[in-house]
Design a protein around this motif. Structure first.
Motif, PDB file in Angstrom:
ATOM      1  N   PRO A  48      29.980  -1.896  -8.764  1.00 13.14           N
ATOM      2  CA  PRO A  48      29.727  -2.339 -10.129  1.00 13.14           C
ATOM      3  C   PRO A  48      30.186  -3.774 -10.343  1.00 13.14           C
ATOM      4  N   TYR A  49      30.861  -4.329  -9.340  1.00 14.83           N
ATOM      5  CA  TYR A  49      31.464  -5.657  -9.548  1.00 14.83           C
ATOM      6  C   TYR A  49      30.624  -6.736  -8.898  1.00 14.83           C
ATOM      7  N   ASP A  50      30.577  -7.872  -9.566  1.00 11.48           N
ATOM      8  CA  ASP A  50      29.962  -9.062  -8.991  1.00 11.48           C
ATOM      9  C   ASP A  50      31.014 -10.155  -8.915  1.00 11.48           C
ATOM     10  N   GLY A  51      30.668 -11.181  -8.157  1.00  8.68           N
ATOM     11  CA  GLY A  51      31.538 -12.354  -8.170  1.00  8.68           C
ATOM     12  C   GLY A  51      32.611 -12.333  -7.113  1.00  8.68           C
ATOM     13  N   PRO A  52      33.605 -13.212  -7.303  1.00  9.87           N
ATOM     14  CA  PRO A  52      34.613 -13.425  -6.254  1.00  9.87           C
ATOM     15  C   PRO A  52      35.475 -12.206  -5.952  1.00  9.87           C
ATOM     16  N   VAL A  53      35.464 -11.202  -6.847  1.00 13.67           N
ATOM     17  CA  VAL A  53      36.309 -10.028  -6.597  1.00 13.67           C
ATOM     18  C   VAL A  53      35.985  -9.407  -5.245  1.00 13.67           C
ATOM     19  N   ASN A  54      34.720  -9.496  -4.829  1.00 13.29           N
ATOM     20  CA  ASN A  54      34.339  -8.856  -3.575  1.00 13.29           C
ATOM     21  C   ASN A  54      34.981  -9.530  -2.365  1.00 13.29           C
ATOM     22  N   ILE A  55      34.844 -10.849  -2.304  1.00 12.77           N
ATOM     23  CA  ILE A  55      35.429 -11.543  -1.148  1.00 12.77           C
ATOM     24  C   ILE A  55      36.953 -11.475  -1.217  1.00 12.77           C
ATOM     25  N   LEU A  56      37.494 -11.464  -2.452  1.00 10.84           N
ATOM     26  CA  LEU A  56      38.951 -11.352  -2.586  1.00 10.84           C
ATOM     27  C   LEU A  56      39.441  -9.993  -2.089  1.00 10.84           C
ATOM     28  N   ALA A  57      38.626  -8.967  -2.302  1.00 11.90           N
ATOM     29  CA  ALA A  57      39.006  -7.643  -1.801  1.00 11.90           C
ATOM     30  C   ALA A  57      39.097  -7.667  -0.274  1.00 11.90           C
ATOM     31  N   VAL A  58      38.127  -8.325   0.360  1.00  9.95           N
ATOM     32  CA  VAL A  58      38.155  -8.405   1.825  1.00  9.95           C
ATOM     33  C   VAL A  58      39.368  -9.207   2.288  1.00  9.95           C
ATOM     34  N   VAL A  59      39.634 -10.313   1.600  1.00  9.47           N
ATOM     35  CA  VAL A  59      40.810 -11.119   1.948  1.00  9.47           C
ATOM     36  C   VAL A  59      42.080 -10.268   1.826  1.00  9.47           C
ATOM     37  N   GLY A  60      42.152  -9.483   0.759  1.00  6.50           N
ATOM     38  CA  GLY A  60      43.321  -8.625   0.549  1.00  6.50           C
ATOM     39  C   GLY A  60      43.527  -7.664   1.713  1.00  6.50           C
ATOM     40  N   TRP A  61      42.451  -7.041   2.133  1.00  7.68           N
ATOM     41  CA  TRP A  61      42.545  -6.122   3.283  1.00  7.68           C
ATOM     42  C   TRP A  61      43.034  -6.858   4.530  1.00  7.68           C
ATOM     43  N   ALA A  62      42.452  -8.030   4.766  1.00 10.46           N
ATOM     44  CA  ALA A  62      42.801  -8.790   5.971  1.00 10.46           C
ATOM     45  C   ALA A  62      44.275  -9.193   5.955  1.00 10.46           C
ATOM     46  N   VAL A  63      44.721  -9.678   4.804  1.00 13.30           N
ATOM     47  CA  VAL A  63      46.117 -10.121   4.704  1.00 13.30           C
ATOM     48  C   VAL A  63      47.070  -8.934   4.892  1.00 13.30           C
ATOM     49  N   ALA A  64      46.728  -7.822   4.252  1.00  9.37           N
ATOM     50  CA  ALA A  64      47.594  -6.638   4.369  1.00  9.37           C
ATOM     51  C   ALA A  64      47.701  -6.199   5.825  1.00  9.37           C
ATOM     52  N   ALA A  65      46.575  -6.175   6.524  1.00  6.87           N
ATOM     53  CA  ALA A  65      46.601  -5.749   7.923  1.00  6.87           C
ATOM     54  C   ALA A  65      47.437  -6.703   8.770  1.00  6.87           C
ATOM     55  N   GLN A  66      47.334  -7.986   8.469  1.00  6.79           N
ATOM     56  CA  GLN A  66      48.102  -8.961   9.236  1.00  6.79           C
ATOM     57  C   GLN A  66      49.603  -8.815   8.989  1.00  6.79           C
ATOM     58  N   ILE A  67      49.964  -8.533   7.759  1.00  7.11           N
ATOM     59  CA  ILE A  67      51.400  -8.375   7.452  1.00  7.11           C
ATOM     60  C   ILE A  67      51.958  -7.181   8.221  1.00  7.11           C
ATOM     61  N   VAL A  68      51.223  -6.090   8.189  1.00  8.24           N
ATOM     62  CA  VAL A  68      51.676  -4.887   8.925  1.00  8.24           C
ATOM     63  C   VAL A  68      51.751  -5.194  10.416  1.00  8.24           C
ATOM     64  N   ALA A  69      50.706  -5.841  10.933  1.00  5.07           N
ATOM     65  CA  ALA A  69      50.660  -6.125  12.366  1.00  5.07           C
ATOM     66  C   ALA A  69      51.804  -7.032  12.790  1.00  5.07           C
ATOM     67  N   ARG A  70      52.044  -8.049  12.010  1.00  5.40           N
ATOM     68  CA  ARG A  70      53.087  -9.018  12.354  1.00  5.40           C
ATOM     69  C   ARG A  70      54.461  -8.345  12.368  1.00  5.40           C
ATOM     70  N   THR A  71      54.707  -7.556  11.345  1.00  3.60           N
ATOM     71  CA  THR A  71      55.986  -6.856  11.269  1.00  3.60           C
ATOM     72  C   THR A  71      56.146  -5.906  12.451  1.00  3.60           C
ATOM     73  N   GLU A  72      55.105  -5.167  12.696  1.00  2.88           N
ATOM     74  CA  GLU A  72      55.154  -4.159  13.754  1.00  2.88           C
ATOM     75  C   GLU A  72      55.321  -4.805  15.126  1.00  2.88           C
ATOM     76  N   LEU A  73      54.591  -5.883  15.346  1.00  6.32           N
ATOM     77  CA  LEU A  73      54.662  -6.553  16.648  1.00  6.32           C
ATOM     78  C   LEU A  73      56.046  -7.127  16.888  1.00  6.32           C
ATOM     79  N   ARG A  74      56.679  -7.572  15.824  1.00  4.63           N
ATOM     80  CA  ARG A  74      57.989  -8.205  15.985  1.00  4.63           C
ATOM     81  C   ARG A  74      59.103  -7.198  16.217  1.00  4.63           C
ATOM     82  N   VAL A  75      58.982  -6.041  15.621  1.00  5.83           N
ATOM     83  CA  VAL A  75      60.117  -5.110  15.721  1.00  5.83           C
ATOM     84  C   VAL A  75      59.941  -4.044  16.794  1.00  5.83           C
ATOM     85  N   ARG A  76      58.723  -3.826  17.224  1.00  8.31           N
ATOM     86  CA  ARG A  76      58.517  -2.721  18.169  1.00  8.31           C
ATOM     87  C   ARG A  76      58.540  -3.215  19.617  1.00  8.31           C
ATOM     88  N   ASP A  77      59.223  -2.474  20.457  1.00  7.12           N
ATOM     89  CA  ASP A  77      59.302  -2.823  21.872  1.00  7.12           C
ATOM     90  C   ASP A  77      57.928  -2.741  22.515  1.00  7.12           C
TER      91      ASP A  77
END
Lengths: 311, 379
Positions: free
Chosen positions: A281-310
């Protein structure tokens, strides 16, 4: 008996490309002084200090490019993405041509964007998923990640470089596959409707951007999961399976939320709001922002996990 | 320089490494010896920043690995033959590392030539033999011309030629003043290359000493003599001089010593053991001096000829006489055998089978440090 005398001068590790302060020369007593409670404090062992963060990322990106580009699987996936789009465009072009022949009024230049977007949605985005999964999980599967991390103890740099290279490749795949799709479609319908070049360029860049963001997202997922099957399964669910299920729901909030999943939000973005089927139902920048949000969230998890896990 | 201080790594309830402390100095090969599962690889991975320690510290050149300014120039490691992606060529693997570390690409050619892979450098690593992959791992380790080298089980998968090459390489690297830290479960290999030994068992330090000291302290050259008149022979030998010492084979050597006798004289161990301890054929017997079947004596401080002469003079019959050389293998079995004694029944069984496999030849030589009989009774 002990074979000490078996050693000969036949081997000698070269010291190519090294200036003063080469490690081979600096080991020994000098470094022993570093022992003690404060040994953790950074101290220059050799003549060279640690590389700056920017330089380090640049070098690691170069290394990552060699790593990814030297694997046949990388190019195989790129080829499959382009070939997949070509075949899809041919099928759709023939269908479109049939429609136009039945009713010439159906000829519409917007078909180029709509149909290539569908090609991205149904085929290309999954090639990007596999590309990112290969880049991020391959080394964990065969243990070669230890060799990579050994020389880059700051693991965040490895993730950043890997993400960057995957994203650039995915961007290229997005742009090229759009151009392939438009070209093939034009082969069928060009006599009836011309290609709107600026619109095609926007479509190519939008698809490239979104595919790059998907690469960022799934490089993150792969790094966090360290498993190729897990990453690809999760990728299919997030891109296609879950949003379809959510759209089946009679609960409007869940139905609407489906459009914030990366697959649907993405296609809404790169199709310019008209992909030919219901997305959001949404148009406009919300769509690309949603994708950016997913990408950033995945990177934060990955970075944290990579740093702390053997590893 | 490698410094490990009070290092502990815990996985769940178990400790892979337990309060380990040692150093590996430049200019010598430090052997890191221990049975499988002793914590060698874990220690190496902690040193290289791949695994976080639960407590304690592991330093390379005086620093935690993550804080090394340029690890590529300071540390090289061969951790496993899987260092390279199987889908990549050896050249691509090394080139990627060189690019990442800012090392000139011609260095890739040098190390490829050095390890003998120059002819196959564009073939995919997946098609390499285990030995070739080990060689690539060595090339990887040498690429940055580092001062500290860690090799984890480097001779695994190498043929004889490769083993010799690896040995020369290891010695050569140390001779150039580098710190070379080599793990192995093969004591024979350590004997060939190491200057200094760090022996671990069950994650704990068992010995940290020069190789020669380990052998000298834990295994001693002696004469093993079997005689039905052992009592008489012993009396005679004990009067032979202040430097002469006599031990019963089974008196303090426990199950390991019994195994040695069994290996030395096939049939005898089974015969006596069968009477004394049913089901424990490897155990010798201590009470054989009073006649009957031959009993074994270990004679320290005399040569084989002298022991033979004394036997003749004493009128003692001799059923067997030989010199038992000291070897690291013996020392190793004793050392790790002790560590295994702390543990489970399964570990005891492992030790017993090691003793009975033939490598236990004379394993009781280091008897004084060996707990008595537990290896045998664990059976």
């Amino acid at each position: 008996m002990r074979g000490r005398d078996g050693m000969s001068g036949t081997r000698r590790v070269g010291r190519a490309g090294r200036g003063n302060g080469a490690p081979g020369e600096e080991t020994g007593g000098a470094v022993a002084r570093g022992r003690g409670p404060g040994a953790g404090a950074p101290r220059s062992v050799g003549g060279e200090g640690p590389p700056r963060a920017g330089a380090e990322l640049l070098r690691e990106t170069g290394a990552e490019w060699v790593r990814q580009s030297s694997l046949r699987s990388t190019w195989a996936v790129v080829a499959v993405a382009l070939a997949g789009m070509a075949v899809f465009a041919a099928l759709m072009g023939y269908t479109e041509l049939t429609r136009i022949l039945e009713n010439p009024d159906e000829a519409d230049s917007a078909a180029f964007m709509r149909l290539t977007s569908q090609g991205h949605y149904y085929l290309v985005q999954f090639a990007v998923l596999v590309l990112a999964a290969l880049a991020s999980t391959g080394e964990f599967a065969n243990h070669s990640v230890t060799s990579t991390l050994l020389w880059r103890p700051r693991r965040g740099v490895v993730l950043a470089a890997r993400t960057l290279v995957s994203a650039v490749l995915a961007f290229a795949v997005g742009v090229l596959s759009t151009l392939v799709g438009v070209t093939v479609l034009a082969g069928f319908v060009a006599p009836y409707t011309g290609v709107d070049v600026p619109e095609a360029a926007v479509a190519a860049l939008s698809a490239g951007l979104c595919m790059a963001l998907f690469a960022v997202l799934f490089t993150g997922v792969g790094t966090a999961l360290r498993s190729m099957p897990g990453t690809i399964t999760l990728g299919f669910l997030v891109l296609l399976g879950l949003p379809m299920v959510m759209q089946l729901s009679q609960v409007q909030a869940i139905n609407d939320a489906a459009s914030l999943m990366p697959g649907l939000a993405g296609v809404e973005f790169y199709a310019g709001g008209d992909v030919g089927f219901y997305t959001a139902p949404y148009d406009g920048p919300v769509n690309i922002l949603a994708v950016v949000g997913w990408a950033v969230a995945a990177q934060i998890v990955a970075r944290t996990e990579l740093r702390v896990r053997d590893v | 320089m490698i410094t490990v201080r009070d290092l502990t790594k815990r996985y769940g309830r178990g400790k892979a490494v337990d309060g380990l402390t040692f150093t590996a100095e430049p200019g010598r090969v430090t052997g890191f010896l221990g049975p499988n599962g002793a914590g060698k690889s874990t220690t190496m991975r902690v040193l290289l920043g791949l695994v976080r320690p639960t407590s304690g510290e592991a330093l390379v050149n005086g620093r935690v690995y993550e804080r090394l300014a340029r690890p590529s120039r300071e540390v090289g490691a061969l951790l496993s033959p899987d260092a390279a992606h199987p889908g990549r060529s050896a050249r691509a693997h090394l080139t990627a590392k060189a690019v990442g570390a800012g090392i000139p690409r011609r260095r890739v050619d040098e190390v490829l030539g050095e390890v003998g892979l120059a002819e196959v450098d564009r073939r995919r690593v997946g098609g390499y033999s285990l030995g070739m992959r080990q060689r690539l791992g060595v090339a990887d380790a040498l690429l940055g011309d580092p001062g500290v080298l860690l090799f984890d089980e480097p001779v695994n998968g190498l043929d004889l030629d490769g083993v010799r090459w690896m040995r020369d390489l290891t010695r050569g690297l140390a001779a150039e003043g580098r710190t070379v830290f080599v793990s192995s479960h093969l004591m024979s290999e350590m004997e060939m290359v190491a200057d200094h030994l760090v022996v671990v068992g069950r994650g704990r330090l068992i010995a940290d000493a020069p190789l020669d000291d380990v052998i000298a302290a834990w295994s001693r050259k002696h004469v093993l003599v079997h005689s039905p008149d052992a009592g008489r022979l012993r009396e005679r030998l004990e009067k032979a001089g202040p430097g002469v010492r006599v031990e019963d084979v089974s008196g303090d050597g426990g199950g390991g010593a019994g195994g040695a006798v069994g290996a030395e004289r096939p049939g005898e161990g089974e015969g006596t053991g069968g009477e004394a301890v049913p089901g424990a054929p490897g155990r010798g017997r201590a009470a054989g001096e009073r006649g009957g079947p031959a009993a074994g004596l270990r004679v320290f401080g005399l040569g084989a000829e002298e022991v033979g002469d004394h036997a003749h003079a004493a009128g003692a019959r001799v059923h067997g006489l030989r010199v038992v050389e000291a070897s690291l293998e013996q020392a190793y079995l004793e050392l790790t055998g002790d560590a295994v004694e702390y543990g489970s029944r399964a570990a005891g069984t492992a030790r017993r089978s090691a003793g009975a496999s033939g490598t236990g030849n004379g394993a009781g030589a280091a008897g004084p440090a060996s707990p008595v009989g537990t290896g045998g009774t664990a059976a």
